[in-house]
Design a protein around this motif. Sequence first.
Motif, PDB file in Angstrom:
ATOM      1  N   HIS A   1       0.873  -1.172   0.000  1.00 48.04           N
ATOM      2  CA  HIS A   1       0.000   0.000   0.000  1.00 48.04           C
ATOM      3  C   HIS A   1       0.907   1.216   0.000  1.00 48.04           C
TER       4      HIS A   1
ATOM      5  N   CYS B   1      -4.632   5.659   0.141  1.00 51.21           N
ATOM      6  CA  CYS B   1      -3.637   4.678  -0.251  1.00 51.21           C
ATOM      7  C   CYS B   1      -3.327   4.881  -1.726  1.00 51.21           C
TER       8      CYS B   1
ATOM      9  N   GLU C   1      -0.941   3.157  -3.643  1.00 54.88           N
ATOM     10  CA  GLU C   1      -0.483   2.030  -4.459  1.00 54.88           C
ATOM     11  C   GLU C   1      -1.639   1.054  -4.629  1.00 54.88           C
TER      12      GLU C   1
ATOM     13  N   CYS D   1      -3.966  -1.814  -4.544  1.00 53.80           N
ATOM     14  CA  CYS D   1      -3.861  -2.879  -3.551  1.00 53.80           C
ATOM     15  C   CYS D   1      -5.045  -3.832  -3.603  1.00 53.80           C
TER      16      CYS D   1
ATOM     17  N   HIS E   1      -9.610   2.838   0.051  1.00 50.32           N
ATOM     18  CA  HIS E   1      -8.613   2.662   1.111  1.00 50.32           C
ATOM     19  C   HIS E   1      -8.144   4.032   1.598  1.00 50.32           C
TER      20      HIS E   1
HETATM   21 CU   LIG Z   1      -3.920   0.123  -0.068  1.00 44.24          CU
END
Ligand SMILES: [Cu+2]
Lengths: 213, 830, 103
Positions: A146, A181, A183, A185, A192
Motif C-alpha cells: 500500500h 492509499c 499504491e 492494492c 482505502h
Molecule cells: Cu492500499
Amino acid sequence: MAVGGCSGPLSTLDAAGPAAARVASFWWAMLAGATALSLLVFVLLLLAFLRRGREGRTSPTLWIGGLGVAMPIVVLLALVGYALMLGERIIAPGLSGTVVIDATARQWSWEFSHRTGEGMQVTHNELHMPAGQAVVLRIAAVDVIHSFWVPRLAGKMDAIPGHVNVLRIQAERPGVYDGQCAEFCGSGHSGHLFRVIAHDEAGWAAFQRGETR
Amino acid sequence: MNALRRHRALEAIWGAPKGWRGTAVSVNHSDIGKRFVVAAFVFFAIGGVLAMMIRAQLATPGSAFVGPDIYNQLFTMHGSIMMFLFAIPMFEGLALYMLPKMLGSRDMAFPRLSAYGWWCYLFGGTILIASMIFGVAPDGGWFMYTPLSSKAFTPGINADVWLLGITFVEISAISAAIEITVSVLKLRAPGMRLDRMPLFAWYLLITALMMIVAFPPLILGSILLEVERAFDWPFFDPSRGGSPLLWQHLFWLFGHPEVYIIFLPAAGVISTVLPVLARTRILGYGWIVAALLALAFLSFGLWVHHMFTTGIPHMALGFFSAASALVALPTAVQVFAWIGTLWNGRPELKLPMLYLLGFFVIFVIGGMTGVMLAMVPFDLQAHDTHFVVAHLHYVLIGGFIFPMLAGAYYWLPHFTGRTRDDLLGKASFWMIFVGFNVTFFMMHLTGLLGMRRRVHTYPEEAGWTLLNLVSSVGSFVMAFGFALFAIDVALHLYYARRRSRNPWTAGTLEWAMPIPTPAYNIASLPTVADREPLADAPALATSLARGEGYLGQPRHGWRETMAVETTSGAIDHVVVLPGNTRLPIVTAVVTGCFFLCLLAGQYWLSLLPVAGVVALGLRWAWVLDWRRDIGPLPIGRGEVAPIHREAAGAPGWWGSAFLLVADGTALASLLFGYAFLWVIAPNWPPPERIDGGLMPGLLAAVAAAAGSLFARRSLAASADGALGPAGRAALAGAAAQLGTIVALGTLGVTALPAPQEHAYAACSWALLAYSLLHALIALLCMGFARARVAAGHVSPRRTLDLRVARLFIDYSGATLAIVLVCLLAPAVAS
Amino acid sequence: MTLLARVSAGLILWAFGFSLLYALQGAGCAYGWQEIQLFGAALLRWFLVVTWLLLVAAGLALLRLTRSASSDFERRVTLATVLAGAGAMLVTGSPVALTSACA
Ligand SMILES: [Cu+2]
Ligand code: HEM
Ligand SMILES: [Cu+2]
C-alpha cells in the motif's frame, strides 16, 4: 501559492505542510521553465515553415551542439542539483526529538499506533498528531503493498510487507487532512482512505491522555 | 532472360501458395510483417475499446457503470494489450516488412523464426483476450506487483494468464530482436557500409539490441513468480527471505527500457519521413547515431525512477534521478536535428507532416513532464496519480502513435500501390490531435489535485468532476478520429489511384522496387555507394529489374540474398534461405499447448509438449540439407562468393550468439536477484545452507570441461576431414554432458535444502535448474552434431553445425562454472 | 562488429560504473560501512567518492580510442559517446558527494 482552482481536500497544490509547500513551489517553477522551453521549440518549428524559400543551410553544430546539447545540459544540471538538495531536506531527516507513530496498512484499513505517556494508543483510519511539529511515521504493511499519502502535507511513502519505511510529515495548522492509499492494492483500493487529525497543543495533550474528543 | 521472365521465375521461388495453406506455410517477410501490423491494429482497437470503458466509468463521480473488480481488469488489460500486443508487435511488423527492402535484401535472416514469432504472438494474444471473455482476465495492473499477484492474494487463474500469456508473446519479441539484429548486421546490399545505412536501420538495430538485453529480466521475473505461485518457492515472500521489491526491480529493469524500445522505432520513422517531406537530407547523421547509442545505454539506468516511493535511500534515488534527467539529452539532440532539418529544407504540409507536427507538440510536452517526474521530490507527490497517466500517454501516443500514423500515410502507397487525396486523413488527424489533448491534458490537473490512478470511482467533494467529464468527452472525440483513420485506410485499399513507384521521390531503397512489392522484393541486388541510393540514380529501379545487379539469375529454386561484412559492407557470402514450411506454425501450436498445460496446472502433462518442441526444434535444424560441397558461386557482375554454410560468419552462428546474449542476461538477472535478496531482504541469513556438495560439484565441472574439449576435438577433426573421429568425439561429448547432468542432480538432492523453505534455497535451486537445462541443451547439441556428421552434412568446408554446437556447449560450461561458485560459496564460507 | 564495440566503449564503461556505485552503496549500507568514521566522513562515503572519481578519469582516458579510429565517422561517433559516457558518469555519480547514503 493559492491559485483559485488549485484548492481541494486532496490537492498537492493546496499545501498545508512544509514538504508539500516546497514541492508545490518547485512545481510552479518547473511549470514556468517547461512552458518557456516548449514555446521555444514550437516557435522554431513554426519558423521552419514560415521561412520556406529562404535558402541557406544552417549548421549541425548550432542546432545539435548548441540547442540539442549545451542548452539542455545547463537546464538539467540546475534542476537536478536543486532537486537533490530539496530531496535531502524532505527525505533524509534526522529522527531525533519528534513524535513517532507506527502506521500499518492492510486490505483495506489503516492502523495507527501512537506512543504516548499512557502507553500505546491505537486508532483505525484516523491518525492523530500535533500540529506545527514534525512527526515521524514508521510505515509497514501486513498483506500487500500500500502507500501512505496525505497530499496536502507531504509526498507518499509505500507500505511494503517485510520492510519498514520512514516518512516525516508536518501540518502547519490544526485541522483534518484527507489521506489515501496510493499504491494499487486490490478491489478495495479506491476506498482505502484515512484521515489525519492535527491537534492544537491542548487537543494533542488530551489525545495523549486518552480523552477522545 | 527478360524482366518479365525473371519476375515469374523469382515469384515462383519466393511466393507462397494461394489460400489457407499458403497462410499457414508462408515465411515471407512481407506476408509476416503485414500480418503483424494488421493484428497489432486489431489489438489496438480492443485496447481502445477498454480505454473507452475506463473513461466512461470515470466520466462522473460515483459512477455505477462497472464495479472495482471489472475496472481492475479493464485497466490491467488496457495497459498490457497496448504495451505487449500493440506497440511492440506493431513496430516488429513494420521492421519485418520494411527492413529487407531498405537494406536492399530479399528477406530477413531467419524467415522461419519470423513465422514462428508471428504464430506465438497470435496464439498468446488470443489466450489473453479469451481470458477477458471468460471473465478471468488479469487484474493486478500491468506491472503485476507482488504480493498482490501472489497466490495468497490472487488465488484465481488471472495472474497466471498474465504471466504465461505475456511470456508466450515475449517469445516473438526475442525472436524478432535476434532476427532484426542479424539482418541489419549481415543481410545488406553490397557496399552498404554501416555509416551508409538508412537511419531507420540504425534505429532498429539499436532497438533490437536493447530488446535482447531488456526482455530477459521480465521473462525471468515471470518464471520466478509463476514458480512461486505454482510450487511455493518463496522468491517474493518476505516471511521466508523473499522480497516484493525484487519483482519491482526485475519488472522495471525491463519496463523502462521498454518505453524506449517503443519510442525508438517510431523516432526512426520520423528520421526517415521528415527529411523526405522537407526535400532535404537529415541533419547530423553521426550525431543521431551517437545519440541513439547513448540513449540505449542510459535507458538501462533509469528503472528505479518507478520506485522512488519504496523507501530506497536518497543516494540511490539520486543516481537514477540524475540518469533520468540526462536521458533527455539524446532525445533533445534528435528533436533539434529534426527541426534543423526542417529549417534546411522546404517542408510541405502533406498529411504525414501534419502527424509529425502533432508528434512534436505532444512529445515535447510529454518530455517536459518526464523530466519533472524524474525529480524525486516532485515524483513523491505525482507518483501513482493521473499526472503520470497523462505523462505516459503524452509520450506513448505522442512518441509512438503519431509518428506511426505519419509512417502509415507515408508507406501506404508502398503496401497498396495506390495514392489517395488527404481530406479524410486530415479530418481524422484533427480529431485525434484535439481529442488527445483534451483527454490527457486534463489528467495532469486531476493528478495534481490528488486523483490516484487505478481508482474506479471518486467522490464529488474531491473537485475533479468537471475535469474528468471533459477528459471523457475528449477521449470519445479521439476514438472517432481513430475510427475515421481506419475507414480512410480501408477506402485507400479499394478506391484509390494506382501508382507504380516512388510517389514521394524518396532516396532509400524500399522505393527502388515496384509497388506493391513482389515476394522477392528486388530482381537483383544493387551496389550502394550513398546513404540515399535513389537520389543520384533515379533509374536504379529499372536497372535492378533488368537483373543488372547481384543475384539476378534465379537458380535451383534457391532463395538467395547477399550477406556482407558488417562494418565495410564488402561482399561476404551468399545466403540461401529456407522456403515455405509448416514447421513454424506446428511448433507454435505445440509451444502453445505447453503454456495451456501450465495454465491448467497440468505440470506433468506439460512435459509432453516440451518433448514435442525439442523434437520439432531438432527437425527444424535437420531439414537444412547440406550434403554437398558447393564451392564459390557466381553472383553476377563477374564476381563469386561462397555460400553461407561454407563461410565463417554465417547468420546462423550470429543468431545463436545473440540468443546466448539474451540467455546470459537472464542468468545475470537471476544472480542479481540472489545477491539482492541476500543483501536487502528481511529474514536472512537462511536457517539452513547448502551442506556438502563439493564432490558432485567438482564432478559436474570436470564433465562439462571434458564436454567442451570433445566439442573442440570434433570440430578440429571434421575440419581435417577425419569424419569418423569427429563423430566419435561428438558422441563422447554427449556422454560427458550426461555426466554433468547426473552430477548436478546429485548435488541438488544431497546437499540443498528444500526450495520451499527459504528464498535462499529457492534461488539455489533456480540456479541449479538453469545449469541442468543448459547441460541438457548441450547434450542435445552434441547428439545432433554426431547425427549430422554420420548423415554426411559435415565436411571440412561445412562445419557450421559443429561451430554452432560448440558455441552452446562452451556457454553451458562457462555458466556452469559461475553457477557452481554461487552455489558452493555459502558452504565454503560457513 | 568491432566498430560497434569501439563506439560503445565509453557507454559500456558508464554502465559498469553506474552498476558498481549502486552495488557499493547497497552493500555498504547493509553491512554498516556507514558507521565507520574516517577523516571526518564515513568510510562508505570515502569509498564511493574515490570510486566515482576514478571512474570519471577512466572514462576520459578512453578518449585515446578516437586516435586509432579507422574512419571519420567512427572517430566522431566515438568522441561523442566517450564524452557522453564520462559526462554521464560525472553527473549520475554526483549523488555520492551530495546526498545521504543510507536514509
Ligand atoms: Cu492500499
Ligand atoms: C486510445 C486512447 C487511450 C485512452 C483514452 C487511454 C486511457 C487510459 C486511462 C484513463 C488510463 C488510466 C486508468 C487508471 O489508472 O485508472 C490508462 C492507463 C494506461 N494506458 Fe492508456 N489510453 C489510451 C491509449 C493508450 C496507448 C496507445 C497506450 C500504449 C501504447 C496506453 C498505455 C496505458 C498504460 C500502460 C496504462 C497503465 C495501466 C495500468 O495502470 O496498469 N494507453 N489509459
Ligand atoms: Cu491501495
